[in-house]
Design a protein around this motif. Structure first.
Motif, PDB file in Angstrom:
ATOM      1  N   ARG A   1       0.661  -1.099   0.133  1.00 43.13           N
ATOM      2  CA  ARG A   1       0.457   0.016  -0.325  1.00 43.13           C
ATOM      3  C   ARG A   1       0.639   0.707  -0.086  1.00 43.13           C
ATOM      4  O   ARG A   1       0.206   2.141   0.544  1.00 43.13           O
ATOM      5  CB  ARG A   1      -0.621  -0.187   1.338  1.00 43.13           C
ATOM      6  N   ASP A   2       2.275   1.280  -0.222  1.00 48.84           N
ATOM      7  CA  ASP A   2       3.308   1.954   0.052  1.00 48.84           C
ATOM      8  C   ASP A   2       3.013   3.126  -1.771  1.00 48.84           C
ATOM      9  O   ASP A   2       2.461   3.068  -2.560  1.00 48.84           O
ATOM     10  CB  ASP A   2       4.685   1.686  -0.293  1.00 48.84           C
ATOM     11  N   GLN A   3       3.521   4.330  -1.498  1.00 46.82           N
ATOM     12  CA  GLN A   3       3.252   5.204  -2.404  1.00 46.82           C
ATOM     13  C   GLN A   3       4.544   5.219  -2.433  1.00 46.82           C
ATOM     14  O   GLN A   3       5.907   5.563  -2.543  1.00 46.82           O
ATOM     15  CB  GLN A   3       3.015   6.513  -1.594  1.00 46.82           C
ATOM     16  N   ILE A   4       4.194   4.613  -3.972  1.00 49.11           N
ATOM     17  CA  ILE A   4       5.228   4.910  -5.190  1.00 49.11           C
ATOM     18  C   ILE A   4       5.891   5.771  -5.921  1.00 49.11           C
ATOM     19  O   ILE A   4       4.610   6.163  -7.006  1.00 49.11           O
ATOM     20  CB  ILE A   4       6.052   3.274  -5.785  1.00 49.11           C
ATOM     21  N   SER A   5       7.090   6.759  -5.884  1.00 48.36           N
ATOM     22  CA  SER A   5       7.007   7.995  -6.781  1.00 48.36           C
ATOM     23  C   SER A   5       8.778   7.045  -7.256  1.00 48.36           C
ATOM     24  O   SER A   5       9.940   6.755  -6.608  1.00 48.36           O
ATOM     25  CB  SER A   5       6.584   9.033  -6.525  1.00 48.36           C
ATOM     26  N   LEU A   6       8.491   8.172  -8.981  1.00 46.64           N
ATOM     27  CA  LEU A   6      10.327   8.172  -9.495  1.00 46.64           C
ATOM     28  C   LEU A   6      10.994   9.063 -10.371  1.00 46.64           C
ATOM     29  O   LEU A   6       9.423   9.950 -10.105  1.00 46.64           O
ATOM     30  CB  LEU A   6      10.116   6.800 -10.522  1.00 46.64           C
ATOM     31  N   ALA A   7      11.751   9.426 -10.383  1.00 45.27           N
ATOM     32  CA  ALA A   7      12.269  10.479 -10.793  1.00 45.27           C
ATOM     33  C   ALA A   7      13.604   9.643 -12.143  1.00 45.27           C
ATOM     34  O   ALA A   7      14.367   9.472 -11.180  1.00 45.27           O
ATOM     35  CB  ALA A   7      12.742  11.492 -10.426  1.00 45.27           C
ATOM     36  N   PHE A   8      13.940  10.554 -13.083  1.00 42.36           N
ATOM     37  CA  PHE A   8      14.904  10.463 -13.879  1.00 42.36           C
ATOM     38  C   PHE A   8      15.425  11.176 -14.673  1.00 42.36           C
ATOM     39  O   PHE A   8      14.424  11.676 -15.256  1.00 42.36           O
ATOM     40  CB  PHE A   8      14.423   8.826 -14.783  1.00 42.36           C
TER      41      PHE A   8
ATOM     42  N   ILE B   1      19.420   8.425 -20.471  1.00 42.54           N
ATOM     43  CA  ILE B   1      19.619   8.228 -19.652  1.00 42.54           C
ATOM     44  C   ILE B   1      20.200   7.691 -18.506  1.00 42.54           C
ATOM     45  O   ILE B   1      20.729   7.060 -18.596  1.00 42.54           O
ATOM     46  CB  ILE B   1      17.781   8.201 -18.817  1.00 42.54           C
ATOM     47  N   CYS B   2      20.598   8.389 -17.185  1.00 41.61           N
ATOM     48  CA  CYS B   2      21.597   8.306 -16.645  1.00 41.61           C
ATOM     49  C   CYS B   2      21.285   8.254 -15.033  1.00 41.61           C
ATOM     50  O   CYS B   2      22.191   8.013 -14.505  1.00 41.61           O
ATOM     51  CB  CYS B   2      22.924   9.311 -16.906  1.00 41.61           C
ATOM     52  N   TYR B   3      20.673   8.491 -14.822  1.00 47.05           N
ATOM     53  CA  TYR B   3      20.039   9.139 -13.376  1.00 47.05           C
ATOM     54  C   TYR B   3      18.427   7.970 -13.014  1.00 47.05           C
ATOM     55  O   TYR B   3      17.662   8.361 -13.878  1.00 47.05           O
ATOM     56  CB  TYR B   3      20.236  10.267 -12.735  1.00 47.05           C
ATOM     57  N   LEU B   4      17.641   7.943 -12.174  1.00 46.96           N
ATOM     58  CA  LEU B   4      17.054   7.264 -11.611  1.00 46.96           C
ATOM     59  C   LEU B   4      16.626   7.351 -10.316  1.00 46.96           C
ATOM     60  O   LEU B   4      17.722   6.817  -9.207  1.00 46.96           O
ATOM     61  CB  LEU B   4      16.379   6.039 -12.300  1.00 46.96           C
ATOM     62  N   TYR B   5      15.932   7.838  -9.122  1.00 42.37           N
ATOM     63  CA  TYR B   5      15.439   7.618  -8.363  1.00 42.37           C
ATOM     64  C   TYR B   5      14.069   7.288  -7.526  1.00 42.37           C
ATOM     65  O   TYR B   5      13.230   7.774  -8.387  1.00 42.37           O
ATOM     66  CB  TYR B   5      15.525   8.952  -6.985  1.00 42.37           C
ATOM     67  N   LEU B   6      14.081   6.436  -6.495  1.00 44.08           N
ATOM     68  CA  LEU B   6      12.464   5.777  -6.633  1.00 44.08           C
ATOM     69  C   LEU B   6      12.463   6.893  -5.017  1.00 44.08           C
ATOM     70  O   LEU B   6      13.470   6.837  -4.240  1.00 44.08           O
ATOM     71  CB  LEU B   6      12.505   5.009  -6.033  1.00 44.08           C
ATOM     72  N   TYR B   7      10.771   7.009  -4.178  1.00 45.45           N
ATOM     73  CA  TYR B   7      10.435   7.434  -3.815  1.00 45.45           C
ATOM     74  C   TYR B   7       8.907   6.489  -3.052  1.00 45.45           C
ATOM     75  O   TYR B   7       8.057   6.507  -3.557  1.00 45.45           O
ATOM     76  CB  TYR B   7      10.009   8.769  -3.728  1.00 45.45           C
TER      77      TYR B   7
END
Length: 169
Positions: free
Chosen positions: A63-70, A109-115
């Motif tokens: 049930r976690d909230q998941i976001s991403l940025a790349f 694309i050279c970076y990716l972060y998840l939240y």
């Protein structure tokens, strides 16, 4: 015979050392405390396909909230808030979820972060991003994402993690 045992022991020992050093060379995701979301620019000129595999070590469902940025090394960044949807069974253990994400066109694309925000302890296995005219980029996790912090990889040369600003899409 004693010489043969010694040589075998040295070979096995050398192989064990090589394997342990190779494992330590596998990049691990890192926390990023200073990712800022820039909501002043709203570009939607390119489509990306994001494939996220959830680890078989993860909880059965989350049930976690998941976001991403790349993004790329030239300042082109994409932000995708709230990919999760518990009613549609996203991010179940041993599953793959695919999303269409829109944002500014990028170079490689050279970076990716998840939240992750929540208490379930979701564990992604890997994330692959497919974009127009760039090679697919895969980032391997297989570790639990800490809650309430951006967590991931920055392989961009000359770009420090603290300088990353995500443009809201």
């Amino acid at each position: 015979m004693k010489m043969f045992r010694s040589v075998c022991f040295l070979l096995v020992f050398s192989l064990a050392i090589s394997v342990s050093q190779a494992r330590s060379m596998i990049p691990r995701p890192q926390p990023l405390n200073s990712l800022k979301i820039n909501t002043t620019q709203n570009q939607r000129s390119c489509s990306f396909t994001v494939s996220i595999r959830t680890s078989c070590y993860s909880t059965r469902y989350t049930r976690d909230q998941i976001s991403l940025a790349f993004g790329d090394a030239y300042g082109n960044q994409v932000y995708a808030p709230r990919l999760d949807d518990p009613s549609s069974r996203t991010f179940e253990r041993c599953s793959t979820d695919t999303f269409q994400v829109y944002g500014p066109c990028t170079y490689q694309i050279c970076y990716l972060y998840l939240y992750r925000s929540g208490y379930d302890g979701w564990i992604p296995y890997d994330v692959t991003i497919y974009g127009y005219n760039v090679s697919p980029a895969t980032f391997y996790y297989n570790v639990m994402i800490p809650s309430d912090i951006w967590y991931g990889f920055n392989y961009c040369y000359g770009t420090t993690a603290s300088s990353l600003v995500v443009k809201d899409t």
